[in-house]
Design a protein around this motif. Sequence first.
Motif, short mmCIF file in Angstrom:
data_model
loop_
_atom_site.label_atom_id
_atom_site.label_comp_id
_atom_site.label_asym_id
_atom_site.label_seq_id
_atom_site.Cartn_x
_atom_site.Cartn_y
_atom_site.Cartn_z
N ARG A 35 0.83 -1.19 0.00
CA ARG A 35 0.00 0.00 0.00
C ARG A 35 0.88 1.26 0.00
NH1 ARG A 35 -3.28 0.66 5.20
NH2 ARG A 35 -1.32 1.34 6.12
N GLU A 36 1.92 1.25 0.82
CA GLU A 36 2.79 2.43 0.92
C GLU A 36 3.48 2.72 -0.41
OE1 GLU A 36 2.85 4.54 3.44
OE2 GLU A 36 1.25 3.28 4.27
N LEU A 37 3.98 1.67 -1.06
CA LEU A 37 4.70 1.89 -2.31
C LEU A 37 3.75 2.32 -3.42
CD1 LEU A 37 7.33 -0.99 -2.12
CD2 LEU A 37 7.58 1.41 -1.49
N SER A 39 0.98 3.87 -2.91
CA SER A 39 0.58 5.22 -2.53
C SER A 39 1.62 6.25 -3.02
CB SER A 39 0.41 5.27 -1.02
OG SER A 39 0.23 6.57 -0.58
N ASN A 40 2.90 5.93 -2.86
CA ASN A 40 3.95 6.83 -3.35
C ASN A 40 3.90 6.96 -4.87
OD1 ASN A 40 4.89 7.27 -0.82
ND2 ASN A 40 6.67 5.92 -0.99
N ALA A 41 3.65 5.83 -5.54
CA ALA A 41 3.60 5.85 -7.00
C ALA A 41 2.43 6.74 -7.44
CB ALA A 41 3.43 4.43 -7.53
N SER A 266 -3.67 9.75 4.98
CA SER A 266 -3.25 10.30 6.27
C SER A 266 -1.94 9.72 6.79
CB SER A 266 -4.32 10.01 7.31
OG SER A 266 -4.34 8.61 7.55
N HIS A 267 -1.47 8.61 6.23
CA HIS A 267 -0.32 7.90 6.76
C HIS A 267 -0.59 7.35 8.14
CE1 HIS A 267 2.03 9.27 3.46
NE2 HIS A 267 1.80 10.53 3.76
N ASP A 268 -1.84 7.27 8.52
CA ASP A 268 -2.20 6.70 9.81
C ASP A 268 -2.45 5.22 9.60
OD1 ASP A 268 -3.18 6.13 12.29
OD2 ASP A 268 -4.64 7.75 12.33
MG MG Z 1 4.41 7.62 1.06
#
Ligand code: MG
Length: 642
Positions: A35-37, A39-41, A266-268
């Motif tokens: 999810r994080e990667l 999300s960055n993309a 939110s990065h939460d």
């Molecule tokens: Mg990120």
Amino acid sequence: MAEPATETFGFQTEAKQLLKLMIHSLYSNREIFLRELISNASDAIDKLRFKSISQTGLLDEDSDFRIRVSFDKEAGTLTIADNGIGMTRQEVIDNLGTIARSGTADFLNSLTGDQKKDARLIGQFGVGFYSAFIVAEEVEVITRAASTGDSRTGVRWVSKGEDAFSISEVDDVDRGTEVILHLRADALEFADDYRLRHIVRRYSDHIGVPVEMPVAGNDPESSDDGKKAADTPVEFEVVNSAKALWTRSRSEITDDEYREFYKHISHDFQDPLTWSHNRVEGKFEYTSLLYLPRHAPFDLWNREAPKGLKLYVQRVFIMDEAEQFLPLYLRFIKGVVDSNDLPLNVSREILQQDERVTSIRNALTKRALNMLENLAKEKPEDYATFIDEFGEVLKEGAGEDFANREAILKLLRFSTTHDNLEDKRQGLDDYLSRMVEGQDRIYYLVADSYESAKSSPHLEIFRKRGIEVVLLYDRIDEWMMSALQSYQNKDFQDVMRGDLSLPGEAADAESEDKAEDAAVDSESLTTRIRTVLEDQVEAVRPSKRLTDSPACLVLAEFAMGPQMRRIMEASGQSVPEEKPIFEFNPSHPLIHRLDRETDEDRFRDLVLILFDQASLADGSPPSDPAAYVGRLNQLLLNLLND
Ligand code: MG
Ligand code: ADP
């Protein structure tokens, strides 16, 4: 051509600490790395989409934005590739080697060493990219910034996540970023078509960019003969719904989707307490999706901390942290606002002056307050969590947002003498419903701590008569109360201030007066005490407040309270001198004793001790502590000698 030089860098210390912590604390929920990667993309694509509005030549022929997730089971690798904005060499160093956000030190200081708690803290802190190391023993990033134009030279970043990363130049790189994870032996399960599709749908369905994976049956694993012609291009298919969540209609969106979207913006890592999703049509058209987080960020009180909503204009991402759409006292709200009317090239400066923004902000403020009111009604336990985390911030609103004051006051919760609990659970509406016959005021007391509030002598008469008092002990309270007049047409009354008149007083005044008169001659005692305290007090009078304590100090109606005074003094401001009023309890045995005291020196010492003690009970030290102790000791000695 000469072999491009490889340069090695050490991670910033903070980055190292975070890495270690994260790998350990997020182990039970490893799949979130994807999810994080992604999300960055998706952020990288949003950025390029936005930049290309005002700058030509960024997009080359490749303008179909997409994110691709692929894997190689044999090699044990997993690749996430986007055709977004990419990074220059310097950006790679800055973004992937340091943790630039201010407050990093605060964050590290707030770590407890308790893994569960720290995992929660980490959730509040965007550490996205580093989560790759939860599953990868080595991470490789190959990237080319859109700004490099026709040159196909890119940058390669490699790290094992321990203490260093190295950087080199690479040729023939497509625009965008490719993150290649060399999976740890215990994470090879992620190189699996079924598993990956499942994770993508679960966590990244709502993002507004297609996430593609190789068509099943077309990847090396499942081809019939077990090997695949190397030159057949891999075919990709879209696996998420690729429609920005807030553009869909409410009835189609599940709670889980709302929650995942919250985590994306939110990065939460925790679920939000509640949310509110609305489309507004009419004069201005916009869609908003507001979320209430479950936990205060560690930097809630830091003025520089990021706040504000994600702004989109006609579904194009414009900026993060657009602060103009909510007042400061609602800075804990996260979310998205997507306007149809603002220009795409809108800047922060324009946002500050635009009347459309003001009108959206007024509407969103009401929405947010409404959302809180609904939560209070429907989920009291979650509302209590909100109050404990953000209640103090909301109080800023009661003080400064005149237009919404009643609505905000309705939302606040307090500790009161009704339940005598430190937890703030009582609303002003609860208070109003419990007022006694004839009561037309909301009584409150300001102190430094719950402890000193609940045992204040000023509460005695209220307790005796069953009149509830709101106990205030947050730093902001006195400031807030100085801005408030009334709630629901009932005036606020500070129990430490002025001449109290309590409901039902006229009726029983007569009988009490008689009792007092029998005890002491208040008038002559008042005069005697005043002679002693002349320089320290504004006035001396018999008290209607006290039942158990001998004396207390009362503020003049418009005097500055002790809490505000201490805050101002601490910040080095000069504070006007204001003398309190000394009230004594004519029916207290000590006052009787005082009245009978004929030795004027002793009388004086006793009065001074009572005065200092009254000040102590309000949480202020005596003006001359040593003299106080001396007098008290003398008194004790006399007692022992008697
Ligand atoms: Mg990120
Ligand atoms: P955040 O997303 O909260 O900023 P991350 O740790 O996830 O934090 O990413 C750090 C930074 O690295 C991003 O802000 C971005 O500048 C850069 N970055 C990460 N992934 C990409 C990507 N795929 N394309 C371009 N930049 C990226």
